[in-house]
Design an enzyme around this catalytic site. Structure first.
Site, PDB file in Angstrom:
ATOM      1  CB  CYS A  54      -0.803  19.129  51.461  1.00  0.00           C
ATOM      2  SG  CYS A  54       0.537  19.499  50.322  1.00  0.00           S
ATOM      3  NE  ARG A 137       2.070  24.444  49.212  1.00  0.00           N
ATOM      4  CZ  ARG A 137       1.841  23.283  49.829  1.00  0.00           C
ATOM      5  NH1 ARG A 137       0.658  22.717  49.759  1.00  0.00           N
ATOM      6  NH2 ARG A 137       2.792  22.689  50.527  1.00  0.00           N
TER       7      ARG A 137
END
Ligand code: BEZ
Length: 237
Positions: A54, A137
């Site tokens: 991330c 995601r």
């Protein structure tokens, strides 16, 4: 995401209005998608703050924010972490992380806190086969009228390709502006498909006398569309 009553859930779909919500973000409260009317917006989720994939994604996306802005596209992130975690993580990124030539990276786009998972659930970002406590995601491409135009879901272990996300924004806007469809791996300057999918028959009629068109068969015609024309139309001066 809606409960269908039979245990399954309805995911948002291409061509439908982006589910509306109000949320607290690192840039104040937002009313989505109403606040973004007139702009394209990418709404995307990440699994967790203070995690490596991330972090690499946020640094990349933040570095490209101006490029997306030139294409009239804003960015909005989300995870099921709280606001203070978001603030601390983004500060750490700016102050401490140097990665692949990126440093001192400031994330200026809003990052939604969604500790109740209300927004994540609406957008099908919680996929229990992958994780029931983290968002996958997800990436939603939403147009100037608040309509979902494309979406992608990636698993926790795979960082996104942000050049591809940019290509999608440019391609969707090109399809709208020029009334064309885009072939595999299209990039600005490549030939485009005419007419858009769904009215193939018209292509052959139009073909006669049009020297800029090339037909591979009756159902598959293309024409050249200059890169300058595409980018000159789409990108802000
Ligand atoms: C990461 O961003 O590195 C990550 C987050 C959640 C699960 C696995 C990896």
């Amino acid at each position: 995401m809606c409960d269908t009553g039979n245990g399954s859930v309805a995911l948002p779909r291409i061509g439908e209005k982006a589910p509306a919500f109000k949320a607290v973000t690192t840039q104040g409260e937002i009313n989505f998608p109403a606040d973004y009317s007139g702009s394209w917006v990418i709404l995307f989720s990440h699994p967790a703050d203070f995690t490596p994939v991330c972090t690499s994604e946020f640094m990349t996306f933040a570095t490209m924010e101006d490029k997306f802005a030139q294409a009239n596209c804003k960015l909005v992130g989300l995870s099921v972490d709280g606001l203070y975690s978001h603030i601390a993580w983004l500060r750490t990124i700016k102050e401490k992380i140097e990665y692949r030539g990126m440093k001192n990276v400031e994330v200026r786009f809003p990052l939604i806190e969604d500790i109740t998972m209300e927004v994540a659930r609406k957008y099908g970002m919680i996929q229990p086969g992958e994780s029931s406590t983290k968002a996958v995601r997800a990436v939603f491409f939403i147009d100037t009228k608040g309509i979902i135009r494309a979406m992608i879901y990636y698993p926790l272990s795979l960082g996104r390709n942000f050049d591809e996300l940019y290509r999608i924004v440019i391609a969707l806007q090109t399809a709208d502006a020029f009334g064309v469809a885009l072939p595999a791996d299209w990039r600005p300057g490549d030939e485009v498909i005419v007419p858009p999918a769904g009215s193939c028959g018209v292509a052959k009629e139009r073909m006669e006398g049009q020297s800029d068109m090339k037909c591979y068969d009756w159902f598959f015609c293309t024409k050249q569309l200059d890169k300058d024309k595409v980018l000159g139309t789409i990108l802000k001066k």
